[in-house]
Design an enzyme around this catalytic site. Sequence first.
Site, PDB file in Angstrom:
ATOM      1  N   HIS A   1     -88.203 -73.897  95.213  1.00 38.64           N
ATOM      2  CA  HIS A   1     -89.286 -73.797  96.203  1.00 38.64           C
ATOM      3  C   HIS A   1     -89.445 -72.351  96.684  1.00 38.64           C
ATOM      4  O   HIS A   1     -89.302 -72.052  97.874  1.00 38.64           O
ATOM      5  CB  HIS A   1     -89.033 -74.735  97.395  1.00 38.64           C
ATOM      6  CG  HIS A   1     -90.288 -75.075  98.143  1.00 38.64           C
ATOM      7  ND1 HIS A   1     -90.416 -76.243  98.854  1.00 38.64           N
ATOM      8  CD2 HIS A   1     -91.465 -74.402  98.296  1.00 38.64           C
ATOM      9  CE1 HIS A   1     -91.624 -76.275  99.429  1.00 38.64           C
ATOM     10  NE2 HIS A   1     -92.272 -75.165  99.099  1.00 38.64           N
TER      11      HIS A   1
ATOM     12  N   GLY B   1    -108.216 -75.534  95.975  1.00 33.41           N
ATOM     13  CA  GLY B   1    -108.485 -74.849  97.218  1.00 33.41           C
ATOM     14  C   GLY B   1    -108.312 -73.361  97.013  1.00 33.41           C
ATOM     15  O   GLY B   1    -108.504 -72.844  95.904  1.00 33.41           O
TER      16      GLY B   1
ATOM     17  N   GLY C   1     -92.283 -70.469  95.836  1.00 31.33           N
ATOM     18  CA  GLY C   1     -93.659 -70.057  95.638  1.00 31.33           C
ATOM     19  C   GLY C   1     -94.199 -69.174  96.740  1.00 31.33           C
ATOM     20  O   GLY C   1     -94.991 -68.265  96.482  1.00 31.33           O
TER      21      GLY C   1
ATOM     22  N   GLY D   1     -99.394 -76.165 103.546  1.00 34.35           N
ATOM     23  CA  GLY D   1     -99.220 -77.581 103.827  1.00 34.35           C
ATOM     24  C   GLY D   1     -98.760 -77.818 105.252  1.00 34.35           C
ATOM     25  O   GLY D   1     -98.022 -77.002 105.822  1.00 34.35           O
TER      26      GLY D   1
ATOM     27  N   ILE E   1    -105.540 -71.628  96.954  1.00 38.15           N
ATOM     28  CA  ILE E   1    -104.454 -71.360  96.007  1.00 38.15           C
ATOM     29  C   ILE E   1    -104.908 -71.672  94.583  1.00 38.15           C
ATOM     30  O   ILE E   1    -104.650 -70.907  93.648  1.00 38.15           O
ATOM     31  CB  ILE E   1    -103.194 -72.149  96.381  1.00 38.15           C
ATOM     32  CG1 ILE E   1    -102.583 -71.603  97.676  1.00 38.15           C
ATOM     33  CG2 ILE E   1    -102.166 -72.110  95.250  1.00 38.15           C
ATOM     34  CD1 ILE E   1    -101.395 -72.382  98.187  1.00 38.15           C
TER      35      ILE E   1
END
Length: 328
Positions: free
Chosen positions: A291, A162, A293, A88, A164
């Site tokens: 968070h 996408g 990941g 991102g 991922i």
Amino acid sequence: MASPPHPGTRPAPPRPGAGDVWLPIPPESVEGLPDGLACHFWDGQRDFPADPARCAFYVTPYMRGAEVAVRPLRQMTQLRVVQTLTAGVDHVLPALPDLPSGTVLCNARGVHDASTAELALALTLASLRHLPEFVRAQEEESWRPGVHRALADSTVLIVGYGSIGAAIEERLLPFEVGSVLRVARTPRSAPRGPVRSTAELPELLPLADVVILSVPLTEETTRLVDAAFLGRMRDGSSLVNVARGAVVDTGALLRELESGRLRAALDVTDPEPLPPGHPLWRAPGALVTPHVGGPTTAFPPRARRLLRSQLNRWVTGEPLEHTVAVAD
């Protein structure tokens, strides 16, 4: 203003090798960097390692927040490339209009596929098999057996197909899922089946036992998961978010969790970090991870490979990979 590159075209590459390079990892740890680069290590410290005005290729610090990432940008008057180490780029995009015209913004597509997909799978299994409740029962030395949904034979909807999303599907298949539904902004064909448009979500949501979010945060995806979205989900289904917290309307999700109709496993939240006392911490059927990941042992080698490839492309004048926006 910043605008995405025109489909099928690439922005003109920056002048090869001109200016300093700022890296958030020690340059000596990245094997195969081109000779002659003036590389400086900066990972968000108070003091800059060199004059920002000389920086041409800036790799933003990883997991240091938007404020740190954009802090030197206004002083980088000779900047040509901003490279993130995240998939991102929402933490950098607001600063792009103020950058020198032609500055390209590249993301880290592929770097986090393995780590994020692993966590998405783990969160899915934990939510379906009620592992948070078993952990709490263990702490209380309480034996609470039950029958819960298996991933086998379940229908999983991946919202954001996408690299991922595709990696998540690869990890789901060995678990004998019943079917995988794929959704992206633009419908298309994929090796494992069709990718449907987000416009079809109202029809697809009632079919899914698990909905996994892996979309980027954009104007279109902010609060995508609102009361109407959640209301279309099947009773007893699970929402798994490895995207961004703001993709989900937290208030709407809390109402569904407190009613007991849905479950959720969230690696990202809104707000983030989740403050003490927030109702999400203790919401029924909710699992929250902080968070995590991306940051695993799989990250450093993949990040180094990306930087080596991009910097070699830059000095030879080849088009950079993963360009997502260009400063006008």
